[in-house]
Design an enzyme around this catalytic site. Structure first.
Site, mmCIF file in Angstrom:
data_model
loop_
_atom_site.group_PDB
_atom_site.id
_atom_site.type_symbol
_atom_site.label_atom_id
_atom_site.label_comp_id
_atom_site.label_asym_id
_atom_site.label_seq_id
_atom_site.Cartn_x
_atom_site.Cartn_y
_atom_site.Cartn_z
ATOM 1 C CB CYS A 193 -0.972 -0.058 1.177
ATOM 2 S SG CYS A 193 -2.393 1.039 1.046
ATOM 3 C CG HIS A 194 -0.357 4.926 1.355
ATOM 4 N ND1 HIS A 194 -1.557 4.253 1.292
ATOM 5 C CD2 HIS A 194 -0.549 6.112 0.736
ATOM 6 C CE1 HIS A 194 -2.447 5.005 0.657
ATOM 7 N NE2 HIS A 194 -1.865 6.138 0.310
#
Length: 192
Positions: free
Chosen positions: A115-116
């Site tokens: 994800c991030h």
């Protein structure tokens, strides 16, 4: 979740900030490590507890096993970096956490980031020349840092495992455990 490979008592570091980790991106890889007979350890840059989130809502609290200042890369077969927007944004401001991440790359040990989480990898200056994926909003940041960003469910590049979001967790966990098990068995990162 079906995972292949055994970690046979090997420790795996999970690095998160004191708040902001996406809970499912912490708990599902954690369970995958346990299912492969590995020993996950929660590391943060503060003692005590970390607050996980379900997107923007507070979720559960988890006890930190060790502060990053006391953690040694030599003690772990690999590193897992859960996502969440705030988590990597906080991690990349902590020099000890960024250095800890960079040390896994220097030691050629597997790193799994979802994800991030690649924001922390950018700060550690370890993405140049790597083929990888992430949450789509990071693609410009990763390309600007020298990565070859692709929109795939899971990407493995010389021991670096990346995925886009929680929907990718089954594939992410499977590839993460394969890379960690290869390191546990052979003492070197597997090649994709």
């Amino acid at each position: 979740m079906n995972v292949t490979g055994s970690l046979s008592g090997r420790r795996v570091a999970f690095l998160v900030a004191p708040e902001g980790a996406e809970q499912v991106e912490l708990t599902q890889p954690w369970k995958a490590v346990q299912d492969a007979e590995g020993l996950p350890e929660l590391i943060s840059f503060e003692h005590g507890d970390v607050q996980a989130f379900n997107h923007l809502d507070k979720a559960d609290v988890f006890r930190v096993d060790k502060p990053v200042s006391e953690a040694s890369v030599d003690d772990y077969v690999g590193l897992v970096l859960p996502g969440g927007v705030a988590n990597p944004d906080l991690l990349r401001t902590d020099r000890a956490s960024v250095d800890f991440v960079a040390q896994f790359f220097r030691a050629n040990k597997p790193v799994a980031a979802i994800c991030h989480a690649p924001w922390t990898l950018i700060e550690a200056d370890v993405v140049r020349g790597k083929r990888m994926t992430s949450y789509p909003s990071l693609q410009t940041d990763l390309r600007n840092a020298g990565a070859d960003w692709v929109d795939d469910e899971v990407v493995v590049d010389n021991g670096l495992v990346t995925s886009r979001n929680p929907d990718d967790l089954p594939a992410f966990c499977r590839k993460m455990v394969e890379e960690l098990a290869e390191q546990a068995e052979h003492g070197q990162a597997a090649h994709a």
